[in-house]
Design an enzyme around this catalytic site. Structure first.
Site, PDB file in Angstrom:
ATOM      1  N   GLU A 180       0.827  -1.214   0.000  1.00 55.90           N
ATOM      2  CA  GLU A 180       0.000   0.000   0.000  1.00 55.90           C
ATOM      3  C   GLU A 180       0.857   1.258   0.000  1.00 55.90           C
ATOM      4  O   GLU A 180       0.526   2.274  -0.627  1.00 55.90           O
ATOM      5  CB  GLU A 180      -0.924  -0.015   1.231  1.00 55.90           C
ATOM      6  CG  GLU A 180      -1.867   1.148   1.336  1.00 55.90           C
ATOM      7  CD  GLU A 180      -2.852   1.210   0.173  1.00 55.90           C
ATOM      8  OE1 GLU A 180      -3.663   0.306   0.030  1.00 55.90           O
ATOM      9  OE2 GLU A 180      -2.790   2.199  -0.602  1.00 55.90           O
ATOM     10  N   VAL A 237       2.714   3.439  -3.381  1.00 52.86           N
ATOM     11  CA  VAL A 237       2.148   4.521  -4.202  1.00 52.86           C
ATOM     12  C   VAL A 237       1.354   5.456  -3.286  1.00 52.86           C
ATOM     13  O   VAL A 237       0.536   5.007  -2.484  1.00 52.86           O
ATOM     14  CB  VAL A 237       1.188   3.970  -5.287  1.00 52.86           C
ATOM     15  CG1 VAL A 237       0.664   5.113  -6.157  1.00 52.86           C
ATOM     16  CG2 VAL A 237       1.877   2.923  -6.144  1.00 52.86           C
ATOM     17  N   LYS A 266       5.422   4.229  -9.922  1.00 52.81           N
ATOM     18  CA  LYS A 266       4.107   4.250  -9.262  1.00 52.81           C
ATOM     19  C   LYS A 266       2.969   4.099 -10.276  1.00 52.81           C
ATOM     20  O   LYS A 266       2.009   3.363 -10.029  1.00 52.81           O
ATOM     21  CB  LYS A 266       3.968   5.541  -8.464  1.00 52.81           C
ATOM     22  CG  LYS A 266       4.917   5.567  -7.254  1.00 52.81           C
ATOM     23  CD  LYS A 266       4.994   6.939  -6.628  1.00 52.81           C
ATOM     24  CE  LYS A 266       5.878   6.963  -5.403  1.00 52.81           C
ATOM     25  NZ  LYS A 266       6.198   8.329  -4.955  1.00 52.81           N
ATOM     26  N   GLY A 304       7.089  11.164   3.087  1.00 53.86           N
ATOM     27  CA  GLY A 304       7.351  11.535   4.482  1.00 53.86           C
ATOM     28  C   GLY A 304       7.267  10.323   5.383  1.00 53.86           C
ATOM     29  O   GLY A 304       6.602   9.337   5.073  1.00 53.86           O
TER      30      GLY A 304
HETATM   31  N1  HSE Z   1      10.547  10.322  -3.143  1.00 47.46           N
HETATM   32  C1  HSE Z   1       9.191   9.949  -3.103  1.00 47.46           C
HETATM   33  C2  HSE Z   1       8.338  11.178  -3.340  1.00 47.46           C
HETATM   34  C3  HSE Z   1       8.890   9.354  -1.767  1.00 47.46           C
HETATM   35  O1  HSE Z   1       8.871  12.282  -3.263  1.00 47.46           O
HETATM   36  O2  HSE Z   1       7.158  11.063  -3.625  1.00 47.46           O
HETATM   37  C4  HSE Z   1       7.571   8.690  -1.675  1.00 47.46           C
HETATM   38  O3  HSE Z   1       7.427   7.670  -2.603  1.00 47.46           O
END
Ligand code: HSE
Length: 414
Positions: A124, A127, A200, A298
């Protein structure tokens, strides 16, 4: 008591340990027993950690311990993550991961192994960070034929673009800030060159359309070429620039899938998704558009999604959740040059009036963008929708007529 192991004590892994610790009572209530972190695998030392005694550098401690039924993979990267996850699944241990690179590269294979050993392979957090999106597509929207998914899937680039749009901040400063806040990947090229968003959208496409879409089949552009001038032209046009991952089903055997910066019209729900937030629109034939919104990166948002998978795995220790897709050879992906789009083009020429005439002669009707204070050498316009190969042919003609192309950004049909 259920024993779990966490492989990787970086941003997300330490967040998982933290939530398992701080939310003990709530999680106990969810599964009816205590969730005990038996091992944390990491090559580094963490003497100050409340779990300092449970660290190991030896993966076999986890693999050979029959008490460990659920393993979290938050190491990132492909190796040794792939080997470790595969070994755990083969042993019948369920695996919960936040690692989109792993799922995008090996999802079909790992799901098949999980199915053979009656284990769960859940992702989960891979993405949308803390946004529920895998389960909603797989379960809540399962009655729909999904025709399209489009979204802002990378928090780091959305944060950078927001700083550029709202504060005219330079790209490098905004990237540095995103890294300090723990949003960026270990290698930020994966964010700013679009690879993270590509992984993603591949995962979402695989889930929605039932066959594995590999990242190398997907045309991927990042945001490193975006200038403040382009940001201003997007505003003149009535929108903003966002890095969009998009997949559309064209017919039963063909999908149009892409990651690229796009002009997003102000009236689109995706245009107001700012900072580190992600937004994902799923178009179902029964539901119409459903939009998911929240923190896409995060520590705690992402870790909370991993913990939800741990809970789900524990609840389904003997009854595998139905989550899978078939392997594929990417033959369902429309070649990028056949994809139809309107395009914003910022051209440069010594003679703007002549460049406009040449543009009209080559591109036909275009929508001119006029920006106060623009250099006299600059001509910005929007083309009609046409296949990408046609845009490239016309751009080449323009170039041979002495008009160079400084920027080229798709117009999002969003
Ligand atoms: N580096 C990714 C982003 C982290 O900034 O979305 C989360 O997948």
């Amino acid at each position: 008591m259920i024993s779990v192991a966490i492989m990787g004590h970086g941003v997300v892994g330490s967040g998982v340990a933290e939530i398992l610790n701080t939310h003990k009572q709530k999680l106990f209530a969810a599964v009816g027993e205590e969730i005990y972190i038996k091992y944390i695998l990491d090559l580094r030392e963490f003497p100050e950690s409340p779990f300092a005694q449970r660290f190991t550098k030896n993966f076999d401690d986890i693999l050979s311990d029959r008490e460990v039924r659920v393993v979290v993979e938050t190491m990132g990267g492909l190796h040794p993550s792939y080997e470790y996850v595969k070994a755990c699944l083969e042993e019948g241990k369920s695996v919960c991961t936040s690692n989109k690179e792993l799922v995008a590269a090996y999802g079909a294979e790992l799901l098949a192994i999980a199915s053979q050993t009656n284990a769960n392979f859940l992702f989960e957090a891979s993405v949308g960070g803390g946004i529920p999106i895998i389960r909603p597509i797989n379960q809540c929207l399962v009655a729909n034929n999904v025709s399209e998914i489009a979204g802002i899937l990378n928090g780091t680039t959305n944060f950078i673009l927001t700083k550029m749009i709202r504060e005219s901040m330079g790209f490098d400063d905004a990237l540095k800030l995103a890294q300090e806040l723990g949003y960026a990947e270990r290698n930020p090229a994966a964010d700013i060159e679009g690879h993270d968003a590509c992984r993603k959208i591949c995962i979402l496409a695989s889930l929605a359309f039932g066959r594995h879409i590999y990242p190398d089949a997907v045309s991927t552009e990042g945001i490193t070429g975006i200038t403040l001038s382009d940001v201003e032209y997007a505003s003149v046009w009535g929108g903003v620039i966002k890095l969009i991952g998009s997949v559309k089903k064209l017919d039963k055997d063909t999908i149009d899938i892409i990651v690229a910066p796009m002009f997003v019209p102000g009236e689109s729900q995706l245009s107001n998704i700012d900072d580190v937030f992600n937004g994902i629109m799923v178009r179902g034939d029964c539901t119409g558009d459903v939009v998911f919104y929240g923190k896409g990166a995060g520590k705690l948002p992402t870790a909370s999604a991993v913990v939800a998978d741990i809970i789900d795995s524990i609840k389904h220790l003997r009854s595998r959740k139905y989550l899978s897709w078939a392997d594929s050879d990417n033959s369902s992906v429309l070649p990028a040059e056949k994809s139809v789009t309107a395009m914003y083009i910022r051209a440069l020429s010594d003679d703007r009036a002549a460049a406009y005439d040449k543009t009209k002669a080559i591109f036909g009707d275009v929508h001119l963008l006029e920006k106060a204070g623009a250099p006299m050498t600059e001509l910005a316009f929007i083309t009609e929708p046409m296949p990408l190969y046609e845009i490239e042919q016309k751009a080449a003609l323009l170039k041979s007529a002495g008009v160079s192309i400084a920027s080229r950004i798709r117009i999002g049909d969003l």
